[in-house]
Write an enzyme that holds these catalytic residues in place. Sequence first.
Site, PDB file in Angstrom:
ATOM      1  N   LYS A 149       0.780  -1.150  -0.015  1.00 20.01           N
ATOM      2  CA  LYS A 149       0.143   0.055   0.022  1.00 20.01           C
ATOM      3  C   LYS A 149       0.765   1.284   0.034  1.00 20.01           C
ATOM      4  CE  LYS A 149      -4.029  -2.116   2.195  1.00 20.01           C
ATOM      5  NZ  LYS A 149      -4.894  -2.083   3.271  1.00 20.01           N
TER       6      LYS A 149
ATOM      7  N   ASP B  61      -9.661   2.586   2.274  1.00 25.32           N
ATOM      8  CA  ASP B  61      -9.498   2.062   3.596  1.00 25.32           C
ATOM      9  C   ASP B  61     -10.187   3.166   4.621  1.00 25.32           C
ATOM     10  OD1 ASP B  61      -8.571  -0.399   2.949  1.00 25.32           O
ATOM     11  OD2 ASP B  61      -6.417   0.306   3.180  1.00 25.32           O
TER      12      ASP B  61
END
Length: 287
Positions: free
Chosen positions: A79, A115
């Site tokens: 990420k 997220d």
Amino acid sequence: MHLDGSDGDTPLLRLGLVGRGIQLSRTPAMHEAEAAAQGLACRYELLDTDGGVEDDLAAILNRAEAEGFAGLNVTYPYKQAVMAHLDGVSEAAARIGAVNTVVFRDGGRFGHNTDYWGFSESVRRGLRGAAMGRVLLLGAGGAGAALGFALADLGVRRVMIADTREGAAAALAGAVGAVAEVVEDVAEAVQLADGVVNATPVGMAKLPGTPIPPALLEPRHWVVDIVYFPLETAFLEAARERGCRALSGAGMAVYQAVRAFELFTGRAADAGRMRRTFEAMAAEGGG
């Protein structure tokens, strides 16, 4: 990518998930089912660097773009690393310093972080009325970064961050700002905390265990684990046994997928429908 929902000439929406040890992911099913419900042809592929795909992030992105993917989701451990391979990132992704959704558009690669919203929505819905004075955040990686900012924006007065990697917690605390601090003594931090959030990979099927000794938990604590395969981690199970209010990674997984679907297609996703797909897989024994 223009998506035509009419019969006969619907282009294939090709998506993928880049990560390590992701064979139990429910993300493909959620996206494919939602696409089908909206009259779209979708194929969502797992690009698992622990399952046959070469561990070369640049090569994975190049190949996906060349093959006409509309976008990719990105999970552990890429990420943060993926940001170096993009042409631009959203304001939220830049602030957090992590990307979990890449959209290929107009010859460019654009990164987003769903997220943050996914976790926030899950907590707002699943922990109504929970005390938010002090929260211990375990893990300051790509997921932890999003959660650190989310906790601060949810009104947590003190975000206590712990990470075993040197400098990781300090970097995130500095980015989040005055409400955040680094903690070295996790046991002491748990005593001070109202809630504990696991943003580490500990508890995943490939990395079993608990991120902290469960004996530290008391019934007054609430616990969130963002791991969702398995859905009921050892940490959540232990927390429930000790009388804690516990929230699994299901909500975050669903809501981040809802936002990602909208980014990939330009169409609003039905959160309830995506959750039903997620839950159906759980009933069938999926991870």
